[in-house]
Every structure is written in C-alpha cells, then in structure tokens.
Design a protein around this motif. Structure first.
Motif, short mmCIF file in Angstrom:
data_model
loop_
_atom_site.label_atom_id
_atom_site.label_comp_id
_atom_site.label_asym_id
_atom_site.label_seq_id
_atom_site.Cartn_x
_atom_site.Cartn_y
_atom_site.Cartn_z
N ALA A 1 0.83 -1.21 0.00
CA ALA A 1 0.00 0.00 0.00
C ALA A 1 0.86 1.26 0.00
CB ALA A 1 -0.91 -0.01 1.22
N LEU A 2 1.93 1.24 0.82
CA LEU A 2 2.79 2.42 0.92
C LEU A 2 3.51 2.70 -0.40
CD1 LEU A 2 3.99 4.61 2.76
CD2 LEU A 2 5.75 2.95 3.45
N SER A 3 4.01 1.64 -1.04
CA SER A 3 4.74 1.82 -2.30
C SER A 3 3.82 2.33 -3.40
CB SER A 3 5.38 0.49 -2.73
OG SER A 3 6.37 0.09 -1.80
N ALA A 4 2.61 1.81 -3.47
CA ALA A 4 1.65 2.28 -4.48
C ALA A 4 1.34 3.76 -4.27
CB ALA A 4 0.38 1.45 -4.43
N MET A 5 1.20 4.15 -3.00
CA MET A 5 0.91 5.55 -2.69
C MET A 5 2.09 6.46 -3.08
SD MET A 5 0.02 7.30 0.99
CE MET A 5 1.74 7.11 1.55
N LEU A 6 3.31 6.04 -2.74
CA LEU A 6 4.48 6.87 -3.03
C LEU A 6 4.78 6.96 -4.53
CD1 LEU A 6 6.84 5.78 -0.09
CD2 LEU A 6 5.51 7.88 -0.30
N LEU A 7 4.49 5.89 -5.26
CA LEU A 7 4.68 5.94 -6.72
C LEU A 7 3.74 6.95 -7.36
CD1 LEU A 7 5.15 2.17 -7.68
CD2 LEU A 7 6.88 3.96 -7.75
N SER A 8 2.61 7.21 -6.71
CA SER A 8 1.65 8.18 -7.27
C SER A 8 2.13 9.62 -7.10
CB SER A 8 0.29 8.01 -6.60
OG SER A 8 0.33 8.38 -5.23
N LEU A 9 3.23 9.84 -6.38
CA LEU A 9 3.80 11.18 -6.21
C LEU A 9 4.68 11.58 -7.38
CD1 LEU A 9 4.84 11.06 -2.41
CD2 LEU A 9 2.74 11.99 -3.41
N ASP A 10 4.66 10.80 -8.44
CA ASP A 10 5.53 11.02 -9.61
C ASP A 10 5.43 12.47 -10.10
OD1 ASP A 10 7.31 9.71 -11.58
OD2 ASP A 10 5.79 10.41 -12.98
N GLY A 11 6.59 13.13 -10.20
CA GLY A 11 6.65 14.51 -10.70
C GLY A 11 6.67 15.55 -9.61
N MET A 12 6.32 15.19 -8.40
CA MET A 12 6.30 16.15 -7.29
C MET A 12 7.72 16.61 -6.96
SD MET A 12 4.63 15.60 -3.52
CE MET A 12 4.80 16.80 -2.22
N LEU A 13 7.94 17.92 -6.93
CA LEU A 13 9.25 18.55 -6.67
C LEU A 13 10.32 18.03 -7.62
CD1 LEU A 13 9.30 18.53 -2.74
CD2 LEU A 13 8.57 20.36 -4.29
N GLY A 14 9.91 17.61 -8.80
CA GLY A 14 10.86 17.17 -9.81
C GLY A 14 11.40 15.77 -9.64
N LEU A 15 10.85 15.02 -8.71
CA LEU A 15 11.30 13.64 -8.48
C LEU A 15 10.31 12.64 -9.06
CD1 LEU A 15 12.53 13.82 -4.76
CD2 LEU A 15 13.95 13.88 -6.82
N ARG A 16 10.85 11.52 -9.53
CA ARG A 16 10.02 10.42 -10.00
C ARG A 16 9.35 9.74 -8.81
NH1 ARG A 16 9.00 10.30 -15.51
NH2 ARG A 16 10.90 10.58 -16.71
N GLY A 17 8.26 9.02 -9.07
CA GLY A 17 7.58 8.31 -7.99
C GLY A 17 8.48 7.31 -7.29
N TRP A 18 9.30 6.58 -8.06
CA TRP A 18 10.17 5.59 -7.45
C TRP A 18 11.26 6.25 -6.59
CZ3 TRP A 18 15.26 6.03 -8.95
CH2 TRP A 18 15.52 6.63 -10.18
N GLN A 19 11.64 7.49 -6.91
CA GLN A 19 12.62 8.20 -6.08
C GLN A 19 11.99 8.60 -4.73
OE1 GLN A 19 13.65 11.15 -9.17
NE2 GLN A 19 15.77 10.45 -9.00
N TRP A 20 10.73 9.04 -4.76
CA TRP A 20 10.02 9.32 -3.52
C TRP A 20 9.91 8.05 -2.68
CZ3 TRP A 20 9.53 13.72 -1.32
CH2 TRP A 20 9.38 14.90 -2.08
N LEU A 21 9.66 6.92 -3.34
CA LEU A 21 9.53 5.64 -2.64
C LEU A 21 10.80 5.32 -1.86
CD1 LEU A 21 8.04 2.39 -4.17
CD2 LEU A 21 10.21 2.33 -2.96
N PHE A 22 11.95 5.38 -2.52
CA PHE A 22 13.22 5.06 -1.85
C PHE A 22 13.56 6.09 -0.78
CE2 PHE A 22 14.26 2.87 -6.02
CZ PHE A 22 14.08 1.60 -5.50
N LEU A 23 13.28 7.34 -1.05
CA LEU A 23 13.61 8.42 -0.12
C LEU A 23 12.84 8.28 1.19
CD1 LEU A 23 15.01 11.17 0.43
CD2 LEU A 23 13.02 12.27 -0.63
N LEU A 24 11.53 8.17 1.11
CA LEU A 24 10.70 8.18 2.31
C LEU A 24 10.68 6.83 3.04
CD1 LEU A 24 7.68 10.37 1.11
CD2 LEU A 24 9.71 11.04 2.41
N GLU A 25 11.02 5.74 2.34
CA GLU A 25 11.04 4.45 3.02
C GLU A 25 12.38 4.15 3.66
OE1 GLU A 25 7.47 2.17 0.56
OE2 GLU A 25 9.54 1.44 0.36
#
Length: 430
Positions: free
Chosen positions: A163-187
């Motif tokens: 659930a967490l990974s699906a949610m973070l992948l949906s942040l794609d484009g936020m602050l210039g980062l890809r969704g997968w980058q947000w995933l690794f960063l916040l986890e």
C-alpha cells in the motif's frame, strides 16, 4: 507441587516481560529492513521502463544485494559478539537507511546494481544478529514461537509495503522527483530514526536490565546456563563453523525458503500485474498472500513449541511450497495464480520459526554466533543465484512459471535434507 507452580509462574512472567520489552523494536526493525529490501518490486514497475532496466539486469542487480549480504554477514555477527548487540544493531540500521537513500540516485543498470550491493552490505548481519540476540534471552522451549513472532515482520512488511509503495509511486513529478525516487527516499528514513533510538531501548544481556525482578533474573540465568552446559564444547573459529557439515545441511534446508521469500517479495508484483491490472489493483492483490501468511506463521511456531517438534513443522511446509511452485507451470488464470501464491507463501513463512529453533538446537549455544550467520549467508548465496537466474529465465521464456522452477527444486531438496537431518538426530540419541 507448590514450588513447581511458583517456578512456572515465574517463567510465564519472565517470558511475557521479555516479549513486551524486546520484540516490538526488533519486529519494527525487521519490518523496515524488508520494506527497504523488497520495495524495488514495486519501484521497478515504473523505474524499469524509465531507466531501461530489463528483467535480466533487474535480476542481476537484485542478486548482488545477497552477494554483499553474504560477504559481510559472518564478520558482522562476530563483531556483534565483540561490541554488543545494542550498538551493533543500531549501526546496521543507520547504515542501511543511508544506503537506501542512495537508490534515489540510480540512473541505469550499472548504478542500480551498485546501489543494491551497498544496501546488501549495509543490512548484512541484522537478521542473524537478532536470531543470536534472541537465543541469548529466550530459553529453547519458547524459541520457535518467539522467532516466528519476530519473523512475522517479513509477510507484514509486504502488506504495509504494498500500500505504501503504491501511494508513493503516485507522487511522480512532485518537486521534480520520479515516484520511485520518492519511494526510496521516504522508506529509508525510518531505519535511520529507529537506529538512533535502539541503544536507548535494548540491552546487551539479561543481567543488565532493571525491569526483571530478582527471581525472574535468577530463573532466566539458570535456564540459559543449563542450555549452555548441555551444548558443551568450545567456541569454534569462523572457518571451523563454515566447514561443519551441519551448517551446510541447514543452509540447504533454508536456501529454498529464503529464496522463495525474497524472490516473491521482489517479483510477485510483476507476476500479478502481468494479468493486465492497474498499480492499485496489483498492490491490493499483492497483500493477500502475506496477510494469510502472517496469521498462520504465529500459529505454526506456537504449535511447534507445544509439541516440541522441529523436523515435521519444517519439512511439511517445504513440501507444500515446492508442490505449489511446480503447479505454477500449468496455471494461466489470475484466480489460480493467486490461490497458489497464497498456499506457497503461507507454507513458506510457517516453517521459519521451527527452522531457526532447529538450527540453534542443532549447533548448540557455543557455535551459534558464527553458525547462524553462516547458515543465513550460505542460504542467501543461493538466493542471489536464484534471483539472477529468475530474471534470465523470465526474459528468455516470457514465463513466470518457468522462472519459478529453480525455487521448486530447491524447496524439494530442502524437504529431503530436513528428513535426513531428523533421522540423524534420532540415530544420535539411540
């Protein structure tokens, strides 16, 4: 009669206190570790196409995690014996959190492989270190249940992580980062935070804590000393332990289970999405086998402790796992695939508590530090090879069933070795 009742009451009280004080932070730590280890399963759904990382390259990079894990695992457990579990476990957590942050900088197959290697090196030693730590606090009669409770982090991490990974992948484009980058960063951040807190929460040895009463501390000390006396012998060198045939037999048994856990944690989202599902549909279905496995794992470990059995509760689930893996070759529907995934993961996670209790009992307290790490390291060496082979087989055949064949063979071999080990133990008592 009254004395026996009093001793049983002290035992129950002591185990309850140990469980409440130690297990929550260890379970949370392993849950975070497995989320950080397996989140590439969801990240690659978008990262792979964006960076040009195919199945073979993904499998190779995933396998490098375990190569590093193997190289640093035994030295890490020996270092824990020297420096103490409290500081060493904290060091491991902070290290893997920082290594997880490096995944944000991945730009292609080469940097992906390097980042996975660094993460494996950083995380090496956490799991066998905790197994060793638990063996220094919990007597043998309670160990299957306690290890099962600790290892429930693995299926639970996939429930939370999906659930967490699906949610973070949906942040794609936020602050210039890809969704997968947000995933690794916040986890990755929780591992660093928990690592800082661990030295203030854990103690190295039972005699150091104040929350056990004098009678509880005395009972625990006597129980653990009696087990060490039964073990006999002396501490063996790392090389002597690695050369021990029992270590290799136990490593073969665990190899199939470890490889199944890790391969499916990483590849299961792709298996499910191959039926044309959306990201959120994939995430929801990915949770189902792990939810089922979580509850059954605790039940199976408790059952093994009550019966005092280790061989049957290890061999039986390995056989069921192997059968389900072989059946993946002949299924082509989503319903059948999900059914088999539930069966194989429920069985695969059920055996982990009894297996690690079997390992510590087979090796004895004096060889546990290097022995447990060696078993886990050798098993993960096989896991590395299977991860790499899985990617190659899938890329060449286009079939997930074919790619799962090595796991089916490994778990079947592990079942056979468990039964042989059981016969050897019986012969040794005759």
């Amino acid at each position: 009669m009254l004395r026996e009742w009093m001793m049983e009451e002290i035992e129950r009280r002591t185990i309850r206190k140990l469980s409440v004080r130690l297990l929550p932070v260890l379970i949370l730590g392993y849950l975070i570790a497995f989320i950080d280890r397996s989140n590439i399963g969801f990240a690659t759904l978008t990262m792979g196409p964006q960076l040009g990382i195919g199945s073979a390259a993904f499998g190779f990079g995933s396998g490098l995690f375990f190569v590093a894990y193997v190289l640093f695992e035994v030295p890490s457990n020996l270092a824990q014996e020297r420096f103490g579990a409290r500081l060493w476990i904290a060091r491991i957590m902070i290290s893997w959190g920082l290594a997880g942050l490096a995944m944000v900088a991945v730009r292609g197959p080469v940097s992906f492989s390097l980042a996975r290697f660094l993460l494996g090196a950083a995380e090496a030693g956490f799991f066998p270190g905790v197994i060793l730590y638990l063996s220094q606090w919990f007597p043998r009669a309670h160990r299957s249940r306690i290890v099962a409770l600790f290892m429930v982090s693995i299926p639970l991490s996939n429930v939370v992580g999906s659930a967490l990974s699906a949610m973070l992948l949906s942040l794609d484009g936020m602050l210039g980062l890809r969704g997968w980058q947000w995933l690794f960063l916040l986890e990755s951040v929780p591992a660093i935070v928990l690592g800082v807190l661990v030295p203030f929460v854990l103690a190295d040895r039972p005699e150091q804590v104040r929350w056990l009463s004098a009678d509880e501390r005395a009972w625990l000390g006597n129980a653990l000393l009696a087990e060490q006396a039964d073990a006999g012998g002396s501490h063996g060198s790392a090389w002597k332990v690695i050369a021990d045939r029992r270590v290799w037999a136990l490593a073969l048994i665990y190899c199939g289970s470890s490889a199944t856990s890790n391969v499916l944690s990483v590849w299961q989202p792709q298996i499910i999405q191959s039926f044309g599902l959306t990201l959120w549909q994939t995430a929801c279905l990915n949770m189902v086998p792990f939810v089922a496995a979580t509850g059954f794992m605790i039940f199976w470990g408790h059952r093994a402790d009550i019966r005092g059995s280790r061989i049957g509760p290890t061999a039986g689930p390995l056989m069921v796992t192997s059968a389900a893996l072989f059946l993946m070759l002949v299924t082509s529907s989503l319903v059948a695939t999900m059914g088999l995934l539930v069966v194989m993961l429920v069985a695969n996670y059920a055996l982990k508590g009894p297996f690690w209790a079997l390992s510590s009992e087979t090796l004895g307290a004096r060889d546990a530090a290097a022995g447990i790490a060696a078993i886990n390291a050798l098993a993960h060496l096989g896991t590395s090879g299977v991860n790499t082979l899985f990617g190659v087989l899938h890329e060449r055949s286009g079939s997930f069933g074919v790619a799962l064949l090595p796991l089916a063979i490994l778990t079947l071999a592990g079942c056979g070795m468990t039964l042989l080990l059981g016969q050897s133990r019986l012969a040794g008592r005759a």
